[in-house]
Structure formats: C-alpha cells, structure tokens
Design a protein around this motif. Structure first.
Motif, PDB file in Angstrom:
ATOM      1  N   VAL A  88       1.048  -0.892   0.460  1.00  0.00           N
ATOM      2  CA  VAL A  88       0.365  -0.373   0.220  1.00  0.00           C
ATOM      3  C   VAL A  88       0.698   1.126  -0.369  1.00  0.00           C
ATOM      4  CG1 VAL A  88      -1.832   0.890   1.778  1.00  0.00           C
ATOM      5  CG2 VAL A  88      -2.063  -1.417   1.130  1.00  0.00           C
ATOM      6  N   LYS A  89       2.169   0.881   0.914  1.00  0.00           N
ATOM      7  CA  LYS A  89       2.892   1.824   0.958  1.00  0.00           C
ATOM      8  C   LYS A  89       3.559   2.792  -0.563  1.00  0.00           C
ATOM      9  CE  LYS A  89       6.291   4.118   4.408  1.00  0.00           C
ATOM     10  NZ  LYS A  89       6.696   3.799   5.280  1.00  0.00           N
ATOM     11  N   SER A  90       3.913   1.560  -0.971  1.00  0.00           N
ATOM     12  CA  SER A  90       4.633   1.780  -2.637  1.00  0.00           C
ATOM     13  C   SER A  90       4.379   2.592  -3.601  1.00  0.00           C
ATOM     14  CB  SER A  90       4.729   0.342  -3.228  1.00  0.00           C
ATOM     15  OG  SER A  90       4.001  -0.309  -3.729  1.00  0.00           O
ATOM     16  N   VAL A  91       2.490   2.352  -3.370  1.00  0.00           N
ATOM     17  CA  VAL A  91       2.008   2.887  -4.505  1.00  0.00           C
ATOM     18  C   VAL A  91       1.233   4.676  -3.928  1.00  0.00           C
ATOM     19  CG1 VAL A  91       0.838   1.052  -5.235  1.00  0.00           C
ATOM     20  CG2 VAL A  91      -0.651   2.041  -4.188  1.00  0.00           C
ATOM     21  N   GLN A  92       1.698   4.919  -3.108  1.00  0.00           N
ATOM     22  CA  GLN A  92       1.451   6.372  -2.688  1.00  0.00           C
ATOM     23  C   GLN A  92       2.041   7.035  -3.257  1.00  0.00           C
ATOM     24  OE1 GLN A  92      -0.873   6.996  -0.201  1.00  0.00           O
ATOM     25  NE2 GLN A  92      -0.914   6.092   1.370  1.00  0.00           N
ATOM     26  N   PRO A  93       2.836   7.393  -3.764  1.00  0.00           N
ATOM     27  CA  PRO A  93       3.698   8.276  -4.400  1.00  0.00           C
ATOM     28  C   PRO A  93       2.882   8.056  -6.498  1.00  0.00           C
ATOM     29  CG  PRO A  93       5.413   6.717  -3.542  1.00  0.00           C
ATOM     30  CD  PRO A  93       4.197   6.280  -3.364  1.00  0.00           C
ATOM     31  N   LEU A  94       2.184   7.319  -6.722  1.00  0.00           N
ATOM     32  CA  LEU A  94       1.854   7.557  -7.978  1.00  0.00           C
ATOM     33  C   LEU A  94       0.439   7.596  -7.546  1.00  0.00           C
ATOM     34  CD1 LEU A  94       2.155   4.078  -9.229  1.00  0.00           C
ATOM     35  CD2 LEU A  94       2.996   6.322 -10.918  1.00  0.00           C
ATOM     36  N   VAL A  95      -0.229   8.010  -6.809  1.00  0.00           N
ATOM     37  CA  VAL A  95      -1.406   8.646  -5.731  1.00  0.00           C
ATOM     38  C   VAL A  95      -1.184   9.726  -5.597  1.00  0.00           C
ATOM     39  CG1 VAL A  95      -3.196   8.373  -4.820  1.00  0.00           C
ATOM     40  CG2 VAL A  95      -2.752   6.622  -4.859  1.00  0.00           C
ATOM     41  N   ALA A  96      -0.147  10.403  -5.534  1.00  0.00           N
ATOM     42  CA  ALA A  96       0.059  12.044  -5.116  1.00  0.00           C
ATOM     43  C   ALA A  96       0.171  12.614  -6.178  1.00  0.00           C
ATOM     44  CB  ALA A  96       1.445  11.949  -4.248  1.00  0.00           C
ATOM     45  N   LYS A  97       0.826  11.864  -7.723  1.00  0.00           N
ATOM     46  CA  LYS A  97       0.921  12.298  -8.659  1.00  0.00           C
ATOM     47  C   LYS A  97      -0.688  12.578  -9.592  1.00  0.00           C
ATOM     48  CE  LYS A  97       5.421  10.268 -10.315  1.00  0.00           C
ATOM     49  NZ  LYS A  97       5.770   9.737 -11.240  1.00  0.00           N
ATOM     50  N   ILE A  98      -1.260  11.618  -9.633  1.00  0.00           N
ATOM     51  CA  ILE A  98      -2.672  11.957  -9.896  1.00  0.00           C
ATOM     52  C   ILE A  98      -3.191  13.014  -9.208  1.00  0.00           C
ATOM     53  CG2 ILE A  98      -4.485  10.775 -10.513  1.00  0.00           C
ATOM     54  CD1 ILE A  98      -3.024   8.222  -9.664  1.00  0.00           C
ATOM     55  N   ASN A  99      -3.336  12.655  -8.013  1.00  0.00           N
ATOM     56  CA  ASN A  99      -4.012  13.919  -7.220  1.00  0.00           C
ATOM     57  C   ASN A  99      -3.459  15.042  -7.613  1.00  0.00           C
ATOM     58  OD1 ASN A  99      -6.076  12.557  -5.797  1.00  0.00           O
ATOM     59  ND2 ASN A  99      -4.154  12.316  -4.635  1.00  0.00           N
ATOM     60  N   ALA A 100      -1.987  15.287  -8.025  1.00  0.00           N
ATOM     61  CA  ALA A 100      -1.477  16.459  -8.189  1.00  0.00           C
ATOM     62  C   ALA A 100      -1.893  16.858  -9.622  1.00  0.00           C
ATOM     63  CB  ALA A 100       0.001  16.836  -9.017  1.00  0.00           C
ATOM     64  N   LEU A 101      -1.954  16.394 -10.718  1.00  0.00           N
ATOM     65  CA  LEU A 101      -2.115  16.575 -12.001  1.00  0.00           C
ATOM     66  C   LEU A 101      -4.421  17.217 -12.233  1.00  0.00           C
ATOM     67  CD1 LEU A 101      -0.812  13.664 -14.006  1.00  0.00           C
ATOM     68  CD2 LEU A 101      -0.090  15.916 -14.084  1.00  0.00           C
ATOM     69  N   GLU A 102      -4.935  16.753 -10.724  1.00  0.00           N
ATOM     70  CA  GLU A 102      -6.515  16.767 -11.167  1.00  0.00           C
ATOM     71  C   GLU A 102      -6.593  18.361 -11.239  1.00  0.00           C
ATOM     72  OE1 GLU A 102     -10.195  15.623  -8.236  1.00  0.00           O
ATOM     73  OE2 GLU A 102      -8.276  16.084  -7.651  1.00  0.00           O
ATOM     74  N   GLY A 155      -6.644   0.932  -7.790  1.00  0.00           N
ATOM     75  CA  GLY A 155      -7.096   0.342  -9.473  1.00  0.00           C
ATOM     76  C   GLY A 155      -5.729   0.148 -10.505  1.00  0.00           C
ATOM     77  N   ILE A 156      -5.013   0.839  -9.795  1.00  0.00           N
ATOM     78  CA  ILE A 156      -3.240   1.166  -9.313  1.00  0.00           C
ATOM     79  C   ILE A 156      -2.577  -0.881  -9.752  1.00  0.00           C
ATOM     80  CG2 ILE A 156      -0.520   1.212  -8.906  1.00  0.00           C
ATOM     81  CD1 ILE A 156      -1.403   4.162  -8.287  1.00  0.00           C
ATOM     82  N   PHE A 157      -3.039  -1.440  -8.155  1.00  0.00           N
ATOM     83  CA  PHE A 157      -3.667  -2.941  -7.588  1.00  0.00           C
ATOM     84  C   PHE A 157      -3.690  -3.883  -8.932  1.00  0.00           C
ATOM     85  CE2 PHE A 157      -2.913  -1.547  -3.586  1.00  0.00           C
ATOM     86  CZ  PHE A 157      -1.753  -1.268  -3.625  1.00  0.00           C
ATOM     87  N   LEU A 158      -4.951  -3.502  -9.826  1.00  0.00           N
ATOM     88  CA  LEU A 158      -5.870  -4.485 -10.944  1.00  0.00           C
ATOM     89  C   LEU A 158      -4.611  -4.273 -12.196  1.00  0.00           C
ATOM     90  CD1 LEU A 158      -9.550  -3.174 -10.190  1.00  0.00           C
ATOM     91  CD2 LEU A 158      -8.173  -5.700  -9.622  1.00  0.00           C
ATOM     92  N   HIS A 159      -4.386  -2.787 -12.544  1.00  0.00           N
ATOM     93  CA  HIS A 159      -3.346  -2.736 -13.808  1.00  0.00           C
ATOM     94  C   HIS A 159      -2.213  -3.652 -13.314  1.00  0.00           C
ATOM     95  CE1 HIS A 159      -0.642  -0.573 -16.394  1.00  0.00           C
ATOM     96  NE2 HIS A 159       0.142  -0.138 -15.469  1.00  0.00           N
ATOM     97  N   GLN A 160      -1.070  -3.991 -12.037  1.00  0.00           N
ATOM     98  CA  GLN A 160      -0.578  -4.517 -11.824  1.00  0.00           C
ATOM     99  C   GLN A 160      -0.545  -6.195 -12.161  1.00  0.00           C
ATOM    100  OE1 GLN A 160       1.352  -2.972  -7.886  1.00  0.00           O
ATOM    101  NE2 GLN A 160       2.079  -1.097  -8.713  1.00  0.00           N
ATOM    102  N   GLY A 161      -2.030  -5.817 -12.495  1.00  0.00           N
ATOM    103  CA  GLY A 161      -1.944  -7.582 -11.966  1.00  0.00           C
ATOM    104  C   GLY A 161      -2.167  -8.199 -11.317  1.00  0.00           C
ATOM    105  N   ASN A 162      -3.054  -7.668  -9.668  1.00  0.00           N
ATOM    106  CA  ASN A 162      -3.174  -8.324  -8.847  1.00  0.00           C
ATOM    107  C   ASN A 162      -5.086  -8.499  -8.266  1.00  0.00           C
ATOM    108  OD1 ASN A 162      -0.707  -8.333  -7.284  1.00  0.00           O
ATOM    109  ND2 ASN A 162      -0.650  -6.037  -7.787  1.00  0.00           N
TER     110      ASN A 162
END
Length: 910
Positions: free
Chosen positions: A20-34, A94-101
C-alpha cells in the motif's frame, strides 16, 4: 508481551502495508494532476484519450509511464458523467489491478467505479479489455452505468449476454471495453474454436481481464469445467425404470459420504439392486452386474442413487415449468442452461417425474482455470480473497492486496451463538429479530438454502414480523429487495449475498426510489422528485443509524469463510455503524459433518438448559478450523481437476492453434500434400518394412491400402517384382502418382475451389476427430483412478495414455483428410442438371403433402447445419462422403435437398 512475529510487524509493517505504501507516490502524482484535467473541456478529455492512444500504439510508450495522466483523465470523466469522484483508496485499488493483482476491498467501497481506471488505461493499447461479472444482470447494468464514463473518454463499451445475435456479439467484443460473465466468455472461446472462418469468430484475443467477485468465479465455480455438448442417444425410459427401484433400497444397501459428497452401493446393496434389476426385466437372465455387458446398467443405478441421496429439491435444484434447474450454492441463483453431466441431470429429472432431456456428448470443454490463464494479464477484485491467497498465487500467479477502507469500519462482529438443536436455534433467531425489529433496526438474515429460508419465513410470519425473502424463486425482484433491505425496520431473508451488485444503503437506495417514483408518476418533474426523496432518505437514514445500522444475522456457517465474510461485509459500509452475529446448532450441516461430537460433550458437561446458547471465542476458532479443512479439501479437488485438464489443455492449444492456422492460410495445398506424403510413408513402412528383402514385402497389401487411402489402382505388385527396386523407389513412384492425381483434380475444380474444399475438409475432419478424442479422454479419466490399486500413479498413467491417444488421433486425421480428398471428383454438367431437376421435383412433391406428414427436423449439435428429411434428399447423397455431393457452386441449392443455398447449408465453412 509481543511475540517475535508481532514485534517484527510493528517495526517493519506487514507485506500488505508495504504494498500500500509503495503506490502512495503514484496516488500523489494523480492528485497533483487533478486541477489540470479539471480545466479541460469535454472535447479536451477525448483529445487526451486520442493523444494517449497514439503514444501507446504508435510511439510504443509503456502503460506504466502513462498511468498518472490516464487515471487523472478517467477520474475527471467519471466525475462529469456520474457525479462520482474516485477516492484515493479507489486509485490505489486501480493501480493494483493494473499491476495484475487482486484488490480486496470491503463492500460499498466502490469496486465498480475503481475498475474503470485500469480498464481505461489498458484499453488505450487497442487490444480490448474484458470486465468479467458473475451474472448477466450485473454485466448489462455495469456496461450501461460505466459506459457513460467511457463515452466521456471517447471509448466504446460492449456487453455480451446469452442468446445474443452473432453480429451484435462480434461488435461487443470489438469495443474498447467489454462486459461479460465468465460463462459467456468461456463458451464464446469454445464456440470460436468450432467456427469455420476468422470472420465468424467473436473474440479477438485475451489481452487484459478484470474479474469482479474474483473469488466466486476463479475459486467457487472452478470446480466444474465448461462443456459445449450435443445430444446423443435418448435413454429416457431406462432412467425412469431404474429410478423406480431406488426407493426399495435401505440404509444398509449404500454408504453415504457427506464430506466427499459421494454415495456408493455396499456389497449387500449390489446384490439388492441386481435382484431388483432382474425382477424389472432390465438385467437379462444369467447376467451379473459384474459382467462387462452390465456397465451401462451399473452407471444408471449409481446415478439414480446419487440423485436420490445427494440432491435435494429446493437445496441443490428447483423444479420450474417442468424443468430441473440447478441452484448456485454460492449465490443462491438459478443457473439457467447449466446441466449436470454424465447422466446425473437425467437421473434427477426421472426422480422428479419431469420430461427427461437426452444425454449429451462433449463437443468442446475448458476449465475456468485454463481459460483465464489465456490472458496476458489478469486481475480481480472482491471483498473477500485473503483466505484463498495461496490458491490464487499457485494457480493464477495473482497476488492479493488488501486495500484500506475510505473510512474506519464501525461494525460490531459478535461471537457465534451455538445451540443444541435447530429448533432451539430458530427460536433464538426469531427472538433476536423481534428485539431488533422493535427498535426499527434493519435486519439481513442469511440462510444456506431455499427450504431453510422458507421455513424461517414461516416462523416470522407466525410471529407477525413483516419481511421479504430473496432466493432463486424471487430472483427477478432481487435488485429491489436488496435496495430496500436497509430501510427502517426492514427484515430481509436471503439465501446468499455473493455478487448481488446492489449496495444495501441505510435508509434505502435513493436511486431506486427515484426511478420507482418516476415510473409510477411520469408527469412528475425528476429534479423535484429527487429533492423530496433525498430529504426523506436523510431523515430515515438518521433513524436507522440511531437504531444501530444494519444487523446481519446468519443462521448457519457456510463451508467457506469467504461466503460468511461476504454476508457479514454487507453491514458497516463506508463507515456506517452495524452489527453481525452467527446463530448455529449442532444439527447444522457443517457442525454435523465436521465433528460436533466433541462440542456436544462440552455443552453436556456445562449443563446447558433448554434454549441456552454457548458464546465463546474458542467456538469461533474451532469452526474456522473446520471451515479451513473443507476449503483445503475443495482446493485439492480443484488442483486435481486442473492437473488432469492441463494434460488436455496442451492438446487443446495444439488443435485450436492448428485450426487458426488453417483459417488464416490462403493456400492449404502444402499442408494437404504433407499429410498425403506422411500417409504414403506409413503405408510403405507398414507393407514394405525398412531393411527387409523384397520377398518379405506384402505388395498386394500395399496395393489394396493405396486403393483405399489414395483412391489409386497402381501396379504395385509388378513394381515390386522389378530388379533393383527398393522401398525409396516404391515410395517415390506412389508419391508421384498421387501428386499427379491431385494436380488433375485441381485442374478440374479450379485452384480457388480446390483450396476451399481443402479448408472445409481439414476443419470438418479436425472437429470430428477432436470430438471423438474428448470422448476417449472422458472414458480414460473415469477408469484411470483404478490404476492406483496396482501402485501406479493415475495422473502419470493418464498423461502417458492421453499422449498416445493424441498421436493416434493425429494419424487418423492425416489418413481421413487424405482419403476424403482423394475421393472427391467434379460432376459433369449433365449430372448437375439431372440433380437440380430431381431436387425441384422433390420440393414440389413435398409442398403438396399435408404439413403434419412432414418428418421432424433433427438438430444434431449446436451451430451444425440442420439435417434435411431423408425423403427429400438427393438419391445417393451421403453427408459424410463428399464424393456424393457433386460440385455445386456457393449459390446453388444444397444437394442434400434442404432448399437452402449450398453456402448456407452443407457448404458452410464449419
């Protein structure tokens, strides 16, 4: 004091925490683009999609690099289309699904919306994304609902459902995102591999799939394979005659193993059934059940015994409109169109005295495991997957990640209450429902079968408690019953809650209420209706929360902990208050089958009074251990099924791959020639053994073999008598003669017609040989288990013999194709004119006959041309012998006399 494991988790965090911690930076990037994407116009969002598609499809950019922008674009489109903005936890999922989990998310956390994010990202590759649901209602609902999001993004959405028009189905699969059930996807894969041309195929590959309720689809339903079958010999009378005998058997005549769900005749039972069969005139005088000739009778008697002792009406099946319909034990729904194999369904039909459908022969089959492993990338989502994490990893290479809830869970999960008898348990349940109902708390009561839900319904009716019942009988009202289950004072009995697809919202479902009101009063203004209902809902929701939220009361533990967790998870969605409790008795199936004796002794030693229940954490632990045992046993069953299917899967891939090559090929002359040359090699080696002298040759046998397989009369005996002739010279002469014969045929037919004939013959022969091979493998599978008594591994024996059967099938395939190609000849114009005149005369005569005198039309298999009545066929026409077909053009009437054009009848590429 903390243990070492607990201490390590406290310092380093769990593996799930780290994911969960590993995808936090990606979530931050998505929020920054909002803000950037919120400023786009509707056209600007679609323009972004086109730019993304170009970057992926033309410039080769990796989808992982595109993820933040694509997710930001999709979230903005969903906000505009549905008024729903994805939470951060949905972005994570959604990120976990894209990664095949597999993303495990609690009920009510918004899995349906979450799936749009990875579906959109992967659809940019242009290869199609499949979103898999557990039933057709959800497939259509989600496609329509989420289709608005994809429409805002400039993508197309399709939905696949049973009995869909072929053209519409092909269009659905060519959409960017396709919603379908696991059954339809599997069956379409099998049907595609029975088609005669690529244009007729529906699916366009297996790129990426998101499986909703992944545990239900990939675990629960993976015990049985998907089978496409065609009718075989009708044995209705035999099933009925054998069924009458079973009630005469006593408990001493059979052994019932409820754990393994199996029933077998004892030695005494074998003697009893033998006597009964003899008295009924089914077993000939002097013949024993142990004789090979009795195998069919033994099979029918065994299946009839299973139908009576293992299958109970309103539990495993219901009878509706004179038809036996199976019930899905995991969802409580009817499985329309699904039938038990090996004559068991017919035995149940005989038991229930309804019309007996003919047995079927397998035309194609695949397990869910092997179907879903076709996808280049697979992912899934559910509320309950962690208990099966090992199986997901071992079978599908899928990791399970638990996604945090958007708000903390406030539900109170109580310990199980265990009663001595079912009567005491039911009295306790009714009393508990009365108490909760009196304060207005909505109650969801979970049962494990239809008859138990109806028995409890009768008790509540007697107690004067108004309620709704949701089971396979009321499946049409499913969405409304579930939507109302959270209303003040509502009492709902449900057989199962897996994959219901409609959230239970406290105070009721606003959307459902609005739709009902507008449907009842079309003149009303939608905005005014919504405003009033939302105000009423807010008031009712506050009262429900004050009463304690949704109370989930389960009347029994299921075999699987996941099913229990799914039911429990209906309460406490999105931080709502809630409560859950399980009421059990020692007479429940799970308790009775899996060791309630020890617990019974404990209860006796405690000196419990009538109507008292034991409530203790130890009871929960022992029950979880029992469930874990059952889950482990079911996993072993699925693994064993998969091991055997893996053997067939390699062969299936080879055959389906060969069919695809044939359909894609423009010129099959080389394949046909190689097959013909292989047959010649086999003939020469068989009759003129290598390294043998001429006086040991069987030249006459070779001459007859060539006449049969190649339709050539060659002077083989004379050639063999020549001085200096060896096997290679003989082989060369036969090959040259055969090649010359086929060259003449090609000149006579024309190259294009010859290629078409080769394609038809190859596909028809492959399909016929594959069907026969599947039947042989079924027979092998049914007997190979007995090899264990001889200290031999049944699986290894199956692998060895299945490979030998496959080699034998390929040899037969080469011979049949060669023989049939050698037999064809073009007909003369005079023969064709005579044929057409005869067909016209027969059609005119048929039209003058009274309609009721027309013989019945028989359909032999799905998608096969309909066989014409024998009286209307051209004299000498033989469906299995192409030499009797003549040489009709594609638009001529079919020589079988059906009245259809040749291209729509026997000239179909199928």
């Amino acid at each position: 004091m903390l243990g070492i494991g607990a201490l390590a988790r406290k310092v380093f965090g769990t593996p799930n925490d780290r994911k969960v911690k590993s995808v936090q930076p990606l979530v931050a990037k998505i929020n920054a683009l909002e803000p950037e994407f919120a400023a786009l116009s509707d056209e600007g969002i679609i323009a972004k999609t086109r730019a993304f598609q170009k970057r992926v499809q033309e410039q080769g950019e990796d989808l992982d690099d595109l993820l933040p922008e694509a997710f930001a674009n999709c979230r903005e489109a969903a906000r505009r289309a549905l008024g729903l903005r994805a939470f951060d936890v949905q972005l994570m999922g959604g990120i976990f699904l894209h990664q095949g989990n597999i993303a495990e998310m609690r009920t009510g956390e918004g899995k349906t919306l979450m799936a749009t994010l990875p579906a959109y990202l992967n659809a940019l590759a242009g290869k199609g994304v499949h979103v898999v649901t557990v039933n057709d209602y959800l497939a259509k609902r989600d496609a329509e609902w989420m289709g608005k999001v994809y429409g805002h993004l400039g993508l197309t959405t399709g939905v696949v459902y049973p009995y869909q028009e072929e053209q519409e189905k092909r269009g659905a699969y060519r959409a960017d995102i396709t919603y379908a059930t696991n059954n339809e996807l599997g069956f379409d894969y099998l049907r595609d591999n029975m088609k005669g041309s690529i244009e007729e195929m529906a699916q366009r590959g297996h790129f990426f799939a998101i499986v909703d309720e992944v545990d239900s689809i990939l675990i629960d339903e993976a015990r049985t394979p998907l089978i496409i079958s065609g009718p075989s010999q009708d044995r209705s009378e035999l099933y009925q005659k054998v069924d009458v005998l079973i009630p005469h058997l006593t408990e001493a005549h059979y052994k019932l193993d409820e754990k393994a769900r199996n029933v077998t005749l004892t030695e005494e039972g074998n003697e009893a059934i033998e006597t009964l069969l003899s008295q009924a005139g089914l077993l000939p005088e002097g013949q024993s059940l142990y004789d090979p000739e009795s195998s069919t009778l033994v099979h029918h008697a065994t299946q009839a015994l299973k139908a009576h002792k293992l299958f109970t009406k309103d539990q495993q099946y219901i009878v509706r409109d004179g038809e036996v319909m199976l019930i899905d034990e995991f969802t409580g729904r009817m499985m329309r169109g699904r039938r038990l194999s090996d004559g068991l369904h017919q035995a149940i039909e005989a038991k229930e005295h309804v019309a007996i459908q003919p047995e079927n022969v397998t035309l194609a089959s695949v397990t869910f495991q092997n179907y879903f492993r076709l996808y280049a990338k697979l992912s899934g989502m559910t509320g309950t997957a962690l208990t099966e994490a090992d199986e997901f990893m071992e079978i599908y290479k899928l990791g399970v990640v638990e996604v945090p809830t958007n708000r903390p869970v406030q539900r109170k999960d109580e310990h199980d209450a265990v009663y001595r008898t079912a009567r005491e348990k039911n009295e306790g349940i009714v009393k508990m429902i009365q108490e909760a109902h009196a304060k207005g708390q909505p109650i969801l009561v979970g049962t494990t079968s239809i008859d138990k839900s109806e028995s409890l319904s009768a008790l509540l009716t007697a107690a004067g408690i108004p309620h709704n019942v949701l089971n396979a009988r009321q499946h049409e009202q499913e969405a409304k019953i579930v939507a109302d289950a959270g209303r003040l004072g509502a009492v709902t009995i449900a057989t199962n809650m897996a994959g219901r697809g409609t959230d239970i919202q406290l105070g009721g479902n606003v959307e459902m209420k609005v739709l009902e009101e507008i449907a009842a009063n079309p003149e009303a203004h939608p905005d005014e209706v919504r405003t009033r209902i939302e105000a009423e809902h807010a008031d009712e929701k506050a009262k429900v929360i004050a009463a304690g939220g949704l109370f989930v009361l389960a009347t029994e533990r299921h075999e699987s902990r996941r099913i229990d967790n799914q039911l429990r998870g209906r309460s406490g969605r999105q931080g709502d208050p809630g409560r859950s409790s399980f009421f059990l008795s020692l007479e429940d199936d799970l308790m009775r089958i899996f060791g309630s004796e020890r617990l019974d002794k404990v209860l006796s030693s405690l000196g419990m009074k009538e109507g008292e229940a034991i409530v203790h954490p130890w009871v929960n632990k022992s029950l979880e251990r029992a469930q874990a045992k059952v889950e482990g046993r079911n996993f072993d069953i699925r693994k064993q099924l998969l091991k055997f299917d893996d053997v067939m899967n390699d062969q299936r891939k080879a055959i389906f791959g060969q069919r695809m090559e044939i359909m894609e090929a423009e010129d099959l002359d080389e394949i046909a020639r190689d097959m013909r040359h292989s047959v010649i090699d086999d003939l020469v080696d068989a009759y003129l053994p290598p390294k043998s002298y001429a006086d040991h040759w069987n030249a006459q046998g070779l001459r007859l073999g060539i006449a049969e397989k190649l339709n050539l009369d060659l002077p083989v005996v004379d050639w063999a008598a020549e001085e200096g002739v060896d096997q290679d010279v003989m082989r060369k002469r036969i090959t040259e003669a055969s090649d010359a014969q086929m060259a003449q045929k090609e000149d006579a037919f024309g190259p294009e017609t010859m290629r078409n004939i080769e394609k038809q013959l190859l596909l028809q022969t492959i399909d016929g040989k594959w069907r026969d091979h599947l039947l042989r493998l079924e027979h092998l599978r049914s007997v190979v288990g007995f090899r264990g008594y001889a200290q031999r591994d049944p699986l290894n024996e199956y692998k060895t013999e299945a490979f030998q059967l496959f080699e034998h099938m390929l040899d037969g395939l080469r011979q049949d194709v060669t023989q049939r190609l050698s037999m064809i000849r073009p007909i003369t114009r005079e023969e064709q004119a005579a044929m057409m005149a005869q067909i016209e005369a027969q059609q005119a005569a048929a039209q003058q006959q009274p309609e009721e005198e027309s013989p019945p039309v028989i359909v032999s298999a799905p998608d096969a041309p309909v066989s014409a009545p024998q009286a209307e066929r051209l004299a000498g026409f033989d469906e299995s012998d192409l030499t009797t077909w003549g040489n009709p053009s594609r638009n001529d009437l079919c020589p079988c006399g059906s009245g259809e054009k040749f291209k729509h009848c026997h000239g179909r590429l199928a």
